[in-house]
Enzyme design. Structure first.
Site, PDB file in Angstrom:
ATOM      1  N   HIS A 160      16.310  27.104   9.955  1.00 58.97           N
ATOM      2  CA  HIS A 160      15.753  28.317   9.180  1.00 58.97           C
ATOM      3  C   HIS A 160      16.609  28.403   7.931  1.00 58.97           C
ATOM      4  O   HIS A 160      16.343  29.239   7.189  1.00 58.97           O
ATOM      5  CB  HIS A 160      15.945  29.369   9.964  1.00 58.97           C
ATOM      6  CG  HIS A 160      14.713  29.540  11.083  1.00 58.97           C
ATOM      7  ND1 HIS A 160      13.444  30.163  10.779  1.00 58.97           N
ATOM      8  CD2 HIS A 160      14.505  28.841  12.102  1.00 58.97           C
ATOM      9  CE1 HIS A 160      12.621  30.019  11.586  1.00 58.97           C
ATOM     10  NE2 HIS A 160      13.238  29.249  12.465  1.00 58.97           N
ATOM     11  N   ASP A 191       1.518  35.136  -5.340  1.00 57.16           N
ATOM     12  CA  ASP A 191       1.898  36.460  -5.553  1.00 57.16           C
ATOM     13  C   ASP A 191       3.461  36.049  -6.005  1.00 57.16           C
ATOM     14  O   ASP A 191       4.244  36.519  -5.133  1.00 57.16           O
ATOM     15  CB  ASP A 191       1.770  37.085  -4.528  1.00 57.16           C
ATOM     16  CG  ASP A 191       2.208  38.689  -4.957  1.00 57.16           C
ATOM     17  OD1 ASP A 191       2.408  39.121  -5.919  1.00 57.16           O
ATOM     18  OD2 ASP A 191       2.767  39.404  -3.716  1.00 57.16           O
ATOM     19  N   GLU A 246      -4.072  44.687   2.199  1.00 55.30           N
ATOM     20  CA  GLU A 246      -5.166  45.430   2.765  1.00 55.30           C
ATOM     21  C   GLU A 246      -6.287  44.482   3.408  1.00 55.30           C
ATOM     22  O   GLU A 246      -6.846  44.677   4.156  1.00 55.30           O
ATOM     23  CB  GLU A 246      -5.653  46.450   1.780  1.00 55.30           C
ATOM     24  CG  GLU A 246      -4.722  47.593   1.386  1.00 55.30           C
ATOM     25  CD  GLU A 246      -5.475  48.604   0.474  1.00 55.30           C
ATOM     26  OE1 GLU A 246      -6.705  48.458   0.447  1.00 55.30           O
ATOM     27  OE2 GLU A 246      -4.920  49.532   0.212  1.00 55.30           O
TER      28      GLU A 246
END
Length: 728
Positions: free
Chosen positions: A240, A658, A709
């Site tokens: 990780h 983004d 959303e």
């Protein structure tokens, strides 16, 4: 009277036959009760682990798709892959070391900031201030985080791939396993075992970040102690410590949310820091410590020469360009055809040739590919679109692996065939494979070395592989982490392999203990267990099992709902008379064939599906207590189910686009997200549908979309949980 007295004494010392029978009945009941609890605990554990590993498979598959897009996007489309290149390829830092250091020093810290202020080189006062601040939920200012990462990077550049330690300079060395962002576990370890110091050395064996909410605080503490006690604090890399894994499992988002101004620069620095972490530690030339495990190809002498900083991500597969695949397929195809004309029988590579032709055809039609890449024990694809059907098992995603050295190529020469060894893989591929096996592998009870298809990366190594490596290098013990264990640790391979896991409550509150192990000059391991608990301490064993089981079953029901169409189609193939019922064995067979989770479905059936009056399973009852969220009007039911199933993949693609992690993207970026998503899954979504979705969620009509959303519409709702909350 004497006889009477003796009889009374005898009756008091020997219980009656009725009491003995009662005691036996109670004992039998209790044993059945405990056995039933243990069964529930075990299948709960299996559910959690299977879903976790399935998620890692999905991540490897998505990463393989990104790798292929990056390698071949220009070839197929004529322009650069700007959307994902900044994620998969390391950024070239144009600033010199001196300029960068000066830049960080000039960052202004406002007077209103009340957290710790670090000065370099660090002192004990600084580390104590960090611990106190994090206990009080304070955040370290971005200036000091950047300086800390910069100093850590400079220090790690000087470190070898394998650290050699000696217990002669300390009483004992403490080895900790995965922490996964759980700061409470780290603080509890320090409370029980003491802070790192010259008299109390530590080794942290990777996986410091992801999953938990305090990954940033953990790496700050660990890096601070690393700089303070460079000879007594040691960090191994885990699977990780990888910027692509961080994108899926939360660390990237955590950094950007906590450090909106400097977050992106921190992530770039962390790419370098993670890739510079040592790969292994050896104690007294007898104990090897790695994060995941080993394979039959691991060689410590070779591993010590690997340029580890080049492996920014173990998920970034070696380039497999379209031209390379076509040339490879043509060589195999011509060899096979020559073999048939001369010998009137297919050569040994015929199967590979047919697979190569199919891959070539798929590239032409879909614009994405699968390539053959196998090791001595595995064969896997670089990029394979997911196909869901009853007869299609879960494909293991591309296990990071190399072309098989045993794959002999038959080449026609004059009137006969000459077997030629394939060319030696490039050194960077060999190096990368060593890193992958060290970070991703797991032990197994069976002998041999096989692909770790359950996780999708690394190997399963047996006791013979362990024995061979230990004997080759004069070692006696292998300590690794990488796997959650219910007691926090586990021994296998005749005690030659120890798994240590330090994140308690990993899957659910009360699901497991954490542990660490201490080694002294005698190299006899001593284990220490603990469990961070705020609520479970007051719960009985039965209550703890119920809490964990409920969480696991909810996750499993979400999996069932996400594959509803495939499951219903498969159920109906057995339900010829359309009764809505099939036998338990048929139900279990269908669920396993679709989900591929390797779970005890017959045992789980009472918790997942209802039986009819005839004793058969009413298969639609699997989906009764789950319902979708509020769907977006332009989204068809079939597309909605796809989104439920691959919601995490869509979120990862969105997070790549983004770049400032604001949660807002433009409508054009929304279209690009969908193009990547549909290419990855092979899902046809026309431009009109995408535009309709974009308009429907652009609520204030400002041309930007709140993608979070949008994703909320594709969460499943557990009806029973809502009912319990309303009643509560």
């Amino acid at each position: 009277m004497g006889c009477g007295t003796s009889i009374a004494v005898e009756n008091q010392t020997h219980p009656s036959e009725t009491a003995i029978k009662a005691a036996i009945l109670i004992q039998r009941w209790y044993r059945r009760y405990v056995a039933h609890l243990e069964m529930r605990r075990r299948y709960t554990w299996n559910i959690f682990q299977s879903i976790e590993y399935a998620g890692e498979q999905d991540q490897l598959q998505l990463s393989s798709f990104f790798s292929f897009m990056l390698d071949n996007f220009t070839h197929m489309n004529g322009n650069g892959p700007d959307l994902i290149s900044h994620l998969l390829d390391s950024v070239v830092d144009p600033l010199t070391e001196e300029v960068r250091q000066l830049k960080y020093e000039q960052i202004v810290v406002p007077e209103s900031y009340c957290g710790p202020r670090l000065s370099f080189p660090l002192s004990v006062t600084d580390t104590n201030a960090l611990l106190s601040a994090f206990k009080e939920e304070q955040t370290l200012h971005g200036k000091y985080v950047l300086q800390l990462l910069y100093e850590t990077k400079k220090f790690l550049k000087q470190m070898p791939n394998i650290i050699y330690l000696s217990t002669s300079y300390a009483k004992e060395i403490t080895i900790c396993g995965d922490l996964h962002g759980r700061l409470d576990d780290l603080l509890l370890i320090f409370y029980k075992n003491g802070l790192p110091s010259a008299e109390n050395p530590y080794i942290f064996n990777g996986d410091f970040v992801d999953r938990g909410k305090k990954s940033t605080e953990i790496i700050i503490i660990l890096f601070a102690f690393l700089l303070l006690y460079p000879d007594h604090m040691h960090l191994n890399r885990g699977n990780h410590e990888d910027h692509i894994m961080n994108l899926r499992y939360g660390f990237t988002r955590e950094v950007m949310q906590k450090y909106k101004t400097h977050g992106r620069e921190m992530l770039q620095l962390l790419q370098d820091v993670f890739s510079l972490l040592p790969l292994a530690t050896v104690i007294d030339n007898k104990v090897l410590i790695v994060h995941g495990g080993i394979s039959d190809k691991i060689d410590l002498d070779f591993l010590s020469t690997v340029e580890r900083h080049k492996v920014k991500s173990a998920l970034r597969l070696p380039k497999r360009s379209v031209d390379h695949l076509n040339v490879h397929a043509n060589i195999r195809s011509s060899s096979r055809q020559s073999g048939r004309s001369r010998l009137d029988s297919p050569c040994s590579s015929g199967r590979t040739s047919r697979a190569s032709r199919r891959r070539k055809k798929h590239i032409t039609k879909q614009g994405s590919c699968s390539s053959s890449s196998s090791s001595s024990s595995s064969s896997s694809s670089v990029c394979s679109p997911r196909v869901s059907s009853r007869n299609t098992s879960r494909r293991p995603p591309p296990s990071p692996s190399l072309p098989s050295p045993t794959d002999v190529l038959q080449v026609p020469f004059l009137d006969s065939f000459v077997s030629l060894e394939p060319p030696e893989p490039p050194r960077d591929e060999l190096e990368r494979q060593q890193v992958v096996d060290i970070l991703w592998s797991d032990p197994k009870n069976q002998s041999g070395c096989s692909p770790n298809s359950f996780r999708g990366g690394g190997c399963y190594f047996g006791p013979d592989v362990t024995q061979a490596l230990l004997q080759k290098h004069g070692l006696c013990l292998l300590i690794r982490s990488h796997e959650c264990k219910q007691e926090g640790y586990e021994l296998c391979h005749n005690g030659q392999v120890i798994t240590i896991f330090s994140a308690s409550n990993y899957y659910e509150e009360g699901s497991n203990r954490g542990a660490y192990v201490k080694l002294g000059p005698e190299l006899v391991p001593r284990f220490f267990q603990y469990q961070v608990s705020r609520s479970t301490r007051k719960l009985t064993l039965h209550q703890r099992v119920c809490v964990a089981e409920g969480s696991a079953l909810r996750a499993l029901k979400e999996k069932l709902y996400a594959h509803r169409s495939d499951l219903m189609a498969a159920f109906q193939q057995y339900d010829i008379d359309n009764t809505g019922r099939i036998s338990t064995s048929e139900w279990a067979q269908v669920v396993e064939s679709v989900l591929r989770l390797d779970l005890p479905w017959r045992t789980l059936r009472p918790r997942l599906a209802r039986l009819g009056a005839d004793g058969n399973v009413e298969y639609e009852s699997c989906f009764e207590d789950i319902s979708p969220g509020e769907p977006i009007p332009p989204v068809t039911p079939n597309l909605a189910e796809t989104l439920y199933r691959y919601r995490t993949d869509l979120e990862i693609i969105f997070n790549i686009i983004d770049k400032d992690h604001s949660g807002q993207i433009s409508i054009e970026e929304f279209r690009q997200t969908w193009k990547l998503f549909s290419s990855h899954l092979g899902v046809a979504v026309n431009d009109q549908t995408i535009d309709d979705m974009a308009r429907s969620i652009d609520f204030n009509k400002d041309g930007s979309i709140d993608f979070n959303e949008f994703l909320e519409a594709f969460r499943v709702v557990h009806k029973l949980v809502i009912k319990e909350q309303q009643q509560g």
